[in-house]
Design a protein around this motif. Structure first.
Motif, PDB file in Angstrom:
ATOM      1  N   HIS A   6      -4.550   1.598  12.843  1.00  0.00           N
ATOM      2  CA  HIS A   6      -5.446   2.143  11.816  1.00  0.00           C
ATOM      3  C   HIS A   6      -6.013   0.990  10.998  1.00  0.00           C
ATOM      4  CE1 HIS A   6      -6.030   5.113   8.239  1.00  0.00           C
ATOM      5  NE2 HIS A   6      -7.125   4.460   8.563  1.00  0.00           N
ATOM      6  N   HIS A   9      -9.701  -0.696   6.383  1.00  0.00           N
ATOM      7  CA  HIS A   9     -10.932  -0.354   5.678  1.00  0.00           C
ATOM      8  C   HIS A   9     -11.492   1.010   6.073  1.00  0.00           C
ATOM      9  CE1 HIS A   9     -12.252  -2.021   9.510  1.00  0.00           C
ATOM     10  NE2 HIS A   9     -13.409  -1.373   9.340  1.00  0.00           N
ATOM     11  N   VAL A  10     -10.835   1.703   6.992  1.00  0.00           N
ATOM     12  CA  VAL A  10     -11.336   2.986   7.490  1.00  0.00           C
ATOM     13  C   VAL A  10     -10.521   4.124   6.867  1.00  0.00           C
ATOM     14  CG1 VAL A  10     -11.725   4.428   9.518  1.00  0.00           C
ATOM     15  CG2 VAL A  10     -12.063   1.959   9.650  1.00  0.00           C
ATOM     16  N   PHE A  15     -10.805   7.987  10.656  1.00  0.00           N
ATOM     17  CA  PHE A  15     -10.035   7.423  11.779  1.00  0.00           C
ATOM     18  C   PHE A  15      -9.509   8.543  12.678  1.00  0.00           C
ATOM     19  CE2 PHE A  15      -6.134   5.592  13.674  1.00  0.00           C
ATOM     20  CZ  PHE A  15      -6.719   4.528  14.351  1.00  0.00           C
ATOM     21  N   TRP A  18     -12.351   9.775  14.754  1.00  0.00           N
ATOM     22  CA  TRP A  18     -12.653   8.837  15.854  1.00  0.00           C
ATOM     23  C   TRP A  18     -11.721   9.080  17.038  1.00  0.00           C
ATOM     24  CZ3 TRP A  18     -13.295   3.485  12.928  1.00  0.00           C
ATOM     25  CH2 TRP A  18     -14.523   3.498  12.242  1.00  0.00           C
ATOM     26  N   GLU A 133     -19.561   4.941   9.898  1.00  0.00           N
ATOM     27  CA  GLU A 133     -18.437   5.863  10.078  1.00  0.00           C
ATOM     28  C   GLU A 133     -18.747   6.901  11.153  1.00  0.00           C
ATOM     29  OE1 GLU A 133     -16.203   5.922   5.735  1.00  0.00           O
ATOM     30  OE2 GLU A 133     -17.832   7.354   6.094  1.00  0.00           O
TER      31      GLU A 133
END
Length: 634
Positions: A6, A9-10, A15, A18, A133
């Protein structure tokens, strides 16, 4: 993205989306999503979601003038992520066609990965997806914020409202904007459903079928259960199939009795299906059930609320079988099963607090706290401390060591805010933030304290008028009014008055040790004619007075207080002549408007379509005016 590490910064939600996109096999190199190729299929989908599009119309029209200058577009998608409406800046709408951000575009995560429509549908949470994103490369030059739209009937997600545009329109508070729009749409949906249910219930009560003692389900035109009578778990083997909100049958307009065994679940047996008509319009149907066991039908004129744990109080009873009360009771019980805020509206004395207690009594947790607060009984300087608490030294006079507020005390249960229309306007943003974030900050402290609170707000004011006057925030109204319960005034409840007299008579006979009194027929007629400005509270106080001061075993008109007899002698507003109204003797313009609506409803025998046409207003406006003036169509 490779592996499962992970990146710091996400954001967690992005995440997780994704990873889902990878598992779904979405190609990150795509330039956009796909569009439904058949225009007829798009038109059919829009038609199927017409109720959602109509509910969104007011919110979209209100926001449309501000979209062009903001270089953004507002999108409505259905429960499959297909766009069914889009408005806003023309240049942005044109650019959106390149990636199929247009009517017919399919924005489910399985087609295009992480995005502000599909990811909101998957998570059920409002959120923004900004630039990189997005999972698919072709839409990373966009930013979007979406919020789910939930069906007020069963809390299921039925669509998404989304704000999209180029990256430079990105603001975190865009989420608050679409969330307010989603709440506005949900309220419009709830109002439409309430009107439909009221008309269906009226059609049933006016039909010959309402007088039978059979167990019955009322179904709307889509086959969803909206009301039930005489149905309990002891006598019916499939209670989960018979709950209000469950879609029991397909579209029922073309169903015959012989179709029922094939269409109903095997454990549900029916005696027959009867269609219900009101005002020459088809409203739904009554489905009569075969009971699996013997026994008398339960008494549906009352609901009992057990005493709270560790609280010395008697069992509370809600008495009433008039259509308005049946609807309010059923809606309160259903609201208890959905994790949404509830607004209870009604005149002073109608018993709004009983409905708050009814919702609390139906929560899953038996030990859930019930914390009331009257916003009108506390000064504006102290209400913030009462709600959110404070720490040591937060202000002069603060208790040493600080004190938790009502939000913290209600954690895991229900917070009841009475007279919410009296909450100071400057405090309302903090209440809104606490409800949205499900957390509070004590006064004088920056520590975030998570709370899990069910809010029930009550008011005798018309909050929409308060919004127009600048005394109540529109976004807060949409947040607290996801489910709105209208408690009818006593004068509109017909024979409920007699049932309440019987109830209070039995209570005060026991309390005073006197024999139960009888009421002369002409006295009961007076009670039915009286307008009861103080509603149930006034009736209860009158019954207490009678048992304290009446001398004989039979209550006559002489035993009534002088002010009540005087009011009965005076003409009611409905008896005013048109000449008196137009000469101004009935008061201001609102009085004239109310009388005109009442007279037209009477003249047209309750046909609201005709009433609206004669008065030159739309049916929704007529319904709003009837609520404002507490007018019953009968």
């Amino acid at each position: 993205m490779s592996g499962s590490a992970h990146p710091d910064h996400v954001r967690e939600d992005i995440f997780a989306s994704w990873k889902r996109s990878l598992q779904l096999g979405v190609d990150a190199g795509n330039l956009g999503t796909r569009k439904i190729p058949d225009d007829n299929e798009i038109a059919l989908r829009r038609e199927r979601n017409l109720h959602l599009r109509k509910a969104a119309l007011a919110a979209f029209r209100r926001l449309e003038p501000h979209l062009s200058e903001a270089k953004s577009i507002l999108i409505l998608a259905d429960d499959q992520g297909v766009i069914i409406d889009a408005i806003g800046d023309e240049s942005v709408l044109d650019d959106g066609q390149g990636i199929h951000l247009e009517v017919g575009g399919q924005w489910n995560e399985k087609f295009v990965g992480t995005n502000g429509i599909g990811t909101v549908l998957t998570t059920g949470k409002p959120m923004y997806v900004h630039a990189s994103e997005h999972f698919v490369e072709g839409i990373q030059s966009w930013t979007c914020a979406g919020a789910p739209i939930r069906n007020p009937f069963d809390n299921s997600i039925i669509g998404v409202v989304d704000l999209s545009g180029p990256p430079d329109i990105f603001r975190r508070h865009n989420v608050a904007l679409v969330l307010a729009a989603a709440r506005e749409i949900e309220i419009a949906l709830a109002e439409r459903q309430r009107q439909d249910r009221t008309q269906l219930l009226e059609a049933f009560l006016q039909s010959k079928y309402s007088r039978t003692d059979s167990s019955v389900l009322l179904l709307d035109s889509s086959g969803r259960i909206v009301f039930r009578r005489g149905v309990d778990e002891a006598r019916f083997p499939a209670p989960e199939k018979l709950i209000v909100g469950h879609k029991l049958l397909p579209d029922i307009e073309g169903i015959s009795d012989k179709d029922l065994p094939r269409l109903l679940p095997p454990e549900v047996q029916a005696q027959g299906l009867e269609r219900l008509i009101l005002g020459n319009a088809y409203r739904g149907a009554a489905l009569f059930l075969k009971s699996d066991g013997a026994g008398l039908r339960s008494d549906f004129s009352a609901r009992s609320i057990r005493p709270r744990r560790n609280v010395s109080e008697a069992t509370i009873h809600i008495i009433g079988s008039s259509p308005g009360m049946l609807e309010a009771i059923e809606l309160a019980e259903r609201a208890a099963t959905a994790n949404v805020s509830v607004l209870i509206q009604g005149e002073t004395g109608v018993g709004k607090e009983l409905f708050a207690r009814l919702i609390h009594s139906r929560l899953d947790r038996a030990e859930a706290p019930y914390v009331p607060l009257n916003c009108a009984a506390i000064s504006s300087d102290l209400i913030g401390a009462e709600l959110f608490g404070y720490v040591d030294g937060a202000f002069t006079g603060a208790v040493r060591g600080g004190r938790p507020g009502k939000f913290e005390l209600a954690d895991g249960g229900l917070l009841c805010l009475d007279e919410i229309g009296d909450m100071p306007i400057e405090l309302q943003p903090y209440l809104l933030r606490a409800l949205e974030q499900r957390a509070v900050y004590r006064m004088g402290d920056n520590k975030r304290r998570a709370v899990d609170v069910r809010l029930v707000a009550m008011t005798n004011r018309d909050l929409r008028m308060e919004i127009d006057k600048g005394r109540f925030r529109r976004d807060l109204f949409y947040r607290i009014g996801v489910v709105t319960i209208e408690v009818p005034p006593l004068r509109q409840r017909g024979n409920d008055i007699l049932a309440l007299i019987e109830h209070f008579s039995a209570h005060y006979a026991q309390e005073t040790g006197r024999p139960k009194m009888k009421f002369a027929e002409d006295t009961l007629d007076l009670f039915l004619k009286y307008r009861w400005p103080g509603n149930v509270r006034e009736l209860r106080n009158l019954m207490q007075r009678i048992y304290l001061v009446a001398s004989g075993p039979v209550v006559t008109a002489r035993d009534l207080p002088p002010e009540l007899r005087r009011d009965l002698d005076e003409p009611t507003p409905e008896a005013d002549s048109l000449e008196i109204i137009l000469s101004g003797h009935s008061g201001d313009l609102e009085s004239i408007e109310e009388s005109a609506i009442r007279r037209t409803i009477l003249a047209e025998k309750g046909n609201l379509t005709r009433v609206a046409a004669i008065l030159g207003i739309s049916r929704p406006t007529l319904y709003r005016k009837m609520r404002q003036y507490q007018i019953n169509r009968s």
